[in-house]
Motif scaffolding. Structure first.
Motif, mmCIF file in Angstrom:
data_model
loop_
_atom_site.group_PDB
_atom_site.id
_atom_site.type_symbol
_atom_site.label_atom_id
_atom_site.label_comp_id
_atom_site.label_asym_id
_atom_site.label_seq_id
_atom_site.Cartn_x
_atom_site.Cartn_y
_atom_site.Cartn_z
ATOM 1 N N ASN A 1 0.829 -1.216 0.000
ATOM 2 C CA ASN A 1 0.000 0.000 0.000
ATOM 3 C C ASN A 1 0.862 1.264 0.000
ATOM 4 N N GLU A 2 2.034 1.218 0.630
ATOM 5 C CA GLU A 2 2.938 2.368 0.587
ATOM 6 C C GLU A 2 3.579 2.522 -0.783
ATOM 7 N N THR B 1 2.114 1.745 -3.578
ATOM 8 C CA THR B 1 1.043 2.334 -4.378
ATOM 9 C C THR B 1 0.972 3.843 -4.163
ATOM 10 N N GLU B 2 1.008 4.277 -2.908
ATOM 11 C CA GLU B 2 0.933 5.714 -2.609
ATOM 12 C C GLU B 2 2.143 6.468 -3.161
ATOM 13 N N GLU C 1 5.038 -8.709 -4.337
ATOM 14 C CA GLU C 1 3.817 -7.937 -4.097
ATOM 15 C C GLU C 1 4.061 -6.448 -4.365
ATOM 16 N N ASN C 2 5.264 -5.967 -4.047
ATOM 17 C CA ASN C 2 5.569 -4.550 -4.274
ATOM 18 C C ASN C 2 5.733 -4.240 -5.754
ATOM 19 N N ALA D 1 2.303 -4.127 -7.106
ATOM 20 C CA ALA D 1 1.652 -2.884 -6.657
ATOM 21 C C ALA D 1 2.116 -1.693 -7.484
ATOM 22 N N ALA E 1 -0.448 0.401 -9.768
ATOM 23 C CA ALA E 1 -0.618 1.845 -9.537
ATOM 24 C C ALA E 1 -0.421 2.626 -10.827
#
Length: 55
Positions: free
Chosen positions: A5-6, A8-9, A39-40, A43, A47
């Motif tokens: 999630n980080e 993605t941001e 996973e990163n 992501a 994104a």
């Protein structure tokens, strides 16, 4: 390592900076290290597909 999630941001914020100038090329080149969590990487690409599209 940052959670997905980080990632993605971070990608979203990067796109917000570079997209107004048009003609950006979002590519990690050789910067993806061999110990980067899958996973990163997913992501990051998700994104880009979500936020990196000119409307």
């Amino acid at each position: 390592m940052a959670p997905p999630n980080e990632v993605t941001e971070y990608c979203k914020k990067t796109l917000e900076i570079i997209m107004p100038h048009r003609g950006y090329h979002f590519a990690p080149t050789h910067a993806i290290q061999d110990d980067s969590p899958s996973e990163n990487i997913v992501a990051m690409y998700q994104a880009t597909h979500t936020y990196g599209v000119y409307r």
